[in-house]
Design a protein around this motif. Sequence first.
Motif: not given
Length: 258
Positions: A73-75, A140-141, A197-198
Amino acid sequence: MNRRREISRISRRKLLGGAAIGAGALLSGCDQLSSNASFRGLLSKGEDANFTVQRSLASRNALAAEFGEDKISDIFPANGTRYPSLPAYAKIAERGFAGWPLFIDGLVDNPQNLTLEQVRAMPAQTQITRHDCVEGWSAIGKWTGVRLSHLLNIAKLQKSARYLVFHCADTLGGIPYYESIDLIDAFHPQTIIAWNLNDEPLPIGNGAPLRLRVERQLGYKHAKYLVRIEAVDSLTGIYGGKGGYWEDVADYEWYGGI
Protein backbone atom coordinates in the motif's frame (compact mmCIF):
# COMPACT_ATOMS: atom_id res chain seq x y z
CA MET A 1 -4.63 3.85 21.18
CA ASN A 2 -2.72 2.52 23.94
CA ARG A 3 -2.57 1.78 27.55
CA ARG A 4 0.04 0.73 29.89
CA ARG A 5 0.24 -0.54 33.37
CA GLU A 6 2.68 -1.08 36.11
CA ILE A 7 2.63 -4.73 36.76
CA SER A 8 4.67 -7.27 38.58
CA ARG A 9 8.27 -6.45 38.89
CA ILE A 10 8.65 -3.89 36.14
CA SER A 11 7.58 -0.46 37.21
CA ARG A 12 7.07 2.70 35.20
CA ARG A 13 10.15 4.07 36.91
CA LYS A 14 12.20 1.10 35.75
CA LEU A 15 11.01 1.48 32.19
CA LEU A 16 11.65 5.20 32.10
CA GLY A 17 14.91 5.00 34.00
CA GLY A 18 18.17 4.98 32.09
CA ALA A 19 16.68 6.47 28.97
CA ALA A 20 14.46 3.56 28.55
CA ILE A 21 10.99 4.03 27.40
CA GLY A 22 8.06 5.22 25.70
CA ALA A 23 4.64 4.33 24.93
CA GLY A 24 2.64 1.38 24.19
CA ALA A 25 -0.21 0.67 22.03
CA LEU A 26 -1.54 -1.24 19.26
CA LEU A 27 -2.45 -0.47 15.80
CA SER A 28 -6.15 -0.69 15.79
CA GLY A 29 -7.73 1.59 18.29
CA CYS A 30 -11.18 1.96 16.89
CA ASP A 31 -12.69 4.36 19.41
CA GLN A 32 -15.81 5.11 17.42
CA LEU A 33 -16.94 1.51 17.61
CA SER A 34 -16.06 0.98 21.25
CA SER A 35 -19.06 2.96 22.49
CA ASN A 36 -21.55 1.18 20.22
CA ALA A 37 -23.44 -1.34 22.37
CA SER A 38 -24.76 -3.33 19.41
CA PHE A 39 -21.29 -3.68 17.94
CA ARG A 40 -19.89 -4.77 21.30
CA GLY A 41 -22.60 -7.38 21.68
CA LEU A 42 -21.96 -8.73 18.20
CA LEU A 43 -18.26 -9.17 18.93
CA SER A 44 -18.99 -10.93 22.19
CA LYS A 45 -21.47 -13.40 20.67
CA GLY A 46 -19.19 -14.35 17.82
CA GLU A 47 -16.07 -14.93 19.86
CA ASP A 48 -16.54 -18.55 20.95
CA ALA A 49 -17.70 -19.66 17.50
CA ASN A 50 -14.84 -17.84 15.78
CA PHE A 51 -12.23 -19.34 18.08
CA THR A 52 -13.65 -22.87 17.78
CA VAL A 53 -13.88 -22.74 13.99
CA GLN A 54 -10.41 -21.25 13.57
CA ARG A 55 -8.76 -23.76 15.85
CA SER A 56 -10.64 -26.81 14.50
CA LEU A 57 -10.41 -26.09 10.77
CA ALA A 58 -7.08 -24.35 10.40
CA SER A 59 -3.72 -25.99 10.77
CA ARG A 60 -1.68 -24.59 13.63
CA ASN A 61 0.80 -23.36 11.04
CA ALA A 62 -1.67 -22.28 8.33
CA LEU A 63 -0.18 -19.14 6.83
CA ALA A 64 -1.71 -15.76 6.28
CA ALA A 65 -1.56 -14.69 2.63
CA GLU A 66 1.67 -13.02 1.55
CA PHE A 67 1.99 -10.61 -1.37
CA GLY A 68 4.51 -9.26 -3.84
CA GLU A 69 6.16 -5.88 -3.40
CA ASP A 70 3.93 -4.43 -6.14
CA LYS A 71 0.95 -4.89 -3.79
CA ILE A 72 2.38 -2.82 -0.91
CA SER A 73 0.00 0.00 0.00
CA ASP A 74 1.14 3.54 -0.75
CA ILE A 75 0.10 4.56 2.76
CA PHE A 76 -0.02 2.34 5.83
CA PRO A 77 -2.38 4.16 8.24
CA ALA A 78 -1.24 5.00 11.74
CA ASN A 79 -4.23 4.06 13.85
CA GLY A 80 -4.52 4.41 17.60
CA THR A 81 -1.73 6.32 19.30
CA ARG A 82 0.26 8.36 16.81
CA TYR A 83 2.86 9.64 19.26
CA PRO A 84 3.11 8.44 22.86
CA SER A 85 2.72 11.22 25.38
CA LEU A 86 5.42 10.32 27.90
CA PRO A 87 8.29 12.87 27.85
CA ALA A 88 10.80 10.02 28.07
CA TYR A 89 9.47 8.64 24.78
CA ALA A 90 10.38 11.84 22.93
CA LYS A 91 13.85 11.78 24.48
CA ILE A 92 14.58 8.22 23.48
CA ALA A 93 13.06 8.80 20.02
CA GLU A 94 15.52 11.66 19.48
CA ARG A 95 18.34 9.18 19.99
CA GLY A 96 16.92 6.75 17.48
CA PHE A 97 15.53 4.58 20.31
CA ALA A 98 19.00 3.50 21.40
CA GLY A 99 18.68 1.44 24.56
CA TRP A 100 14.93 0.80 24.22
CA PRO A 101 14.24 -2.24 26.44
CA LEU A 102 12.40 -5.46 25.80
CA PHE A 103 11.82 -7.60 28.88
CA ILE A 104 10.76 -11.24 28.64
CA ASP A 105 9.70 -12.70 31.97
CA GLY A 106 6.95 -14.42 33.90
CA LEU A 107 6.83 -18.20 33.54
CA VAL A 108 10.25 -18.55 31.93
CA ASP A 109 13.45 -20.17 33.15
CA ASN A 110 15.75 -17.64 31.51
CA PRO A 111 14.31 -14.10 31.83
CA GLN A 112 15.61 -11.61 29.27
CA ASN A 113 16.42 -7.92 29.56
CA LEU A 114 17.18 -7.03 25.95
CA THR A 115 17.94 -3.77 24.18
CA LEU A 116 16.62 -2.76 20.79
CA GLU A 117 20.10 -3.26 19.41
CA GLN A 118 20.22 -6.85 20.66
CA VAL A 119 16.80 -7.63 19.22
CA ARG A 120 17.70 -6.16 15.83
CA ALA A 121 20.87 -8.29 15.75
CA MET A 122 18.83 -11.51 15.95
CA PRO A 123 17.90 -13.61 12.89
CA ALA A 124 15.32 -11.65 10.92
CA GLN A 125 12.53 -12.56 8.54
CA THR A 126 10.51 -10.40 6.20
CA GLN A 127 6.88 -10.87 5.17
CA ILE A 128 4.43 -8.81 3.11
CA THR A 129 0.99 -9.20 4.61
CA ARG A 130 -2.37 -7.49 4.84
CA HIS A 131 -3.42 -5.72 8.02
CA ASP A 132 -7.18 -5.80 8.61
CA CYS A 133 -8.66 -3.29 11.04
CA VAL A 134 -11.96 -3.91 12.81
CA GLU A 135 -12.97 -0.42 11.60
CA GLY A 136 -13.14 -1.80 8.07
CA TRP A 137 -9.92 -0.69 6.36
CA SER A 138 -7.00 -2.83 5.20
CA ALA A 139 -3.43 -2.13 4.13
CA ILE A 140 -0.56 -4.26 2.89
CA GLY A 141 2.88 -3.72 4.40
CA LYS A 142 6.32 -5.28 4.38
CA TRP A 143 7.40 -6.21 7.90
CA THR A 144 10.83 -7.26 9.13
CA GLY A 145 11.56 -8.62 12.58
CA VAL A 146 12.55 -11.59 14.69
CA ARG A 147 10.27 -14.58 15.12
CA LEU A 148 8.61 -14.53 18.50
CA SER A 149 9.38 -18.24 18.78
CA HIS A 150 13.10 -17.42 18.65
CA LEU A 151 12.77 -15.11 21.65
CA LEU A 152 10.70 -17.67 23.53
CA ASN A 153 13.24 -20.40 22.90
CA ILE A 154 15.92 -18.17 24.42
CA ALA A 155 13.73 -17.38 27.44
CA LYS A 156 12.70 -21.04 27.85
CA LEU A 157 9.02 -21.17 28.64
CA GLN A 158 7.96 -23.20 31.64
CA LYS A 159 5.45 -26.02 31.15
CA SER A 160 2.75 -24.09 33.00
CA ALA A 161 2.84 -21.15 30.55
CA ARG A 162 -0.32 -20.89 28.41
CA TYR A 163 -0.45 -17.28 27.23
CA LEU A 164 1.80 -14.36 26.41
CA VAL A 165 0.87 -10.88 27.58
CA PHE A 166 2.31 -7.94 25.61
CA HIS A 167 2.81 -4.84 27.73
CA CYS A 168 3.14 -1.49 26.00
CA ALA A 169 4.60 1.74 27.27
CA ASP A 170 1.61 4.07 27.00
CA THR A 171 -1.80 4.50 28.56
CA LEU A 172 -5.14 5.63 27.20
CA GLY A 173 -7.29 7.61 29.57
CA GLY A 174 -5.05 6.43 32.38
CA ILE A 175 -5.63 2.76 31.50
CA PRO A 176 -2.67 0.58 30.49
CA TYR A 177 -2.54 -0.77 26.97
CA TYR A 178 -1.80 -4.46 26.57
CA GLU A 179 -2.74 -7.52 24.51
CA SER A 180 -2.32 -11.30 24.72
CA ILE A 181 -2.24 -14.43 22.58
CA ASP A 182 -2.00 -18.15 23.23
CA LEU A 183 1.04 -20.28 22.50
CA ILE A 184 -0.33 -21.57 19.19
CA ASP A 185 -0.22 -18.06 17.76
CA ALA A 186 2.98 -17.26 19.66
CA PHE A 187 4.87 -20.06 17.88
CA HIS A 188 3.24 -19.47 14.50
CA PRO A 189 5.98 -18.97 11.85
CA GLN A 190 4.61 -15.56 10.83
CA THR A 191 4.35 -14.13 14.35
CA ILE A 192 7.21 -11.68 14.71
CA ILE A 193 8.39 -8.75 16.76
CA ALA A 194 8.88 -6.20 13.99
CA TRP A 195 11.26 -3.26 13.82
CA ASN A 196 10.95 -2.34 10.12
CA LEU A 197 8.02 -1.38 7.91
CA ASN A 198 8.61 -1.25 4.15
CA ASP A 199 12.40 -1.51 4.59
CA GLU A 200 12.56 1.47 6.96
CA PRO A 201 12.60 1.64 10.76
CA LEU A 202 9.06 1.60 12.10
CA PRO A 203 7.51 5.07 12.01
CA ILE A 204 6.43 6.32 15.40
CA GLY A 205 2.78 6.25 14.38
CA ASN A 206 3.10 2.57 13.47
CA GLY A 207 4.63 1.53 16.78
CA ALA A 208 8.34 2.41 16.86
CA PRO A 209 10.59 0.90 17.77
CA LEU A 210 9.06 -2.58 18.33
CA ARG A 211 5.61 -4.01 17.69
CA LEU A 212 3.91 -7.38 17.50
CA ARG A 213 2.76 -8.84 14.20
CA VAL A 214 0.35 -11.74 14.67
CA GLU A 215 -0.76 -12.08 11.09
CA ARG A 216 -3.81 -14.30 11.50
CA GLN A 217 -5.59 -11.85 13.78
CA LEU A 218 -7.24 -8.44 13.44
CA GLY A 219 -5.26 -5.25 13.87
CA TYR A 220 -6.13 -4.50 17.47
CA LYS A 221 -4.18 -7.59 18.54
CA HIS A 222 -0.92 -6.19 17.09
CA ALA A 223 0.52 -4.41 20.14
CA LYS A 224 2.69 -1.35 19.43
CA TYR A 225 5.49 0.32 21.45
CA LEU A 226 6.30 -3.03 22.98
CA VAL A 227 8.40 -3.13 26.16
CA ARG A 228 7.58 -6.40 27.87
CA ILE A 229 6.46 -9.95 27.05
CA GLU A 230 5.12 -11.85 30.06
CA ALA A 231 4.42 -15.59 30.05
CA VAL A 232 1.43 -16.50 32.23
CA ASP A 233 -0.81 -19.49 32.97
CA SER A 234 -4.02 -17.43 33.11
CA LEU A 235 -5.29 -14.03 32.01
CA THR A 236 -7.46 -13.68 35.09
CA GLY A 237 -6.30 -10.84 37.31
CA ILE A 238 -4.20 -9.14 34.63
CA TYR A 239 -5.59 -5.65 34.09
CA GLY A 240 -9.31 -6.20 33.41
CA GLY A 241 -8.91 -9.96 33.07
CA LYS A 242 -10.15 -10.35 29.49
CA GLY A 243 -6.79 -10.44 27.76
CA GLY A 244 -6.53 -7.02 26.16
CA TYR A 245 -7.31 -3.33 26.53
CA TRP A 246 -10.22 -3.32 24.07
CA GLU A 247 -11.45 -6.64 25.38
CA ASP A 248 -11.60 -5.12 28.87
CA VAL A 249 -13.14 -1.74 28.08
CA ALA A 250 -15.29 -2.47 25.03
CA ASP A 251 -15.98 -6.21 24.99
CA TYR A 252 -13.94 -6.88 21.87
CA GLU A 253 -13.39 -10.58 21.37
CA TRP A 254 -10.14 -11.93 22.73
CA TYR A 255 -9.52 -14.10 19.68
CA GLY A 256 -9.61 -11.74 16.71
CA GLY A 257 -8.93 -14.42 14.10
CA ILE A 258 -9.25 -13.74 10.37
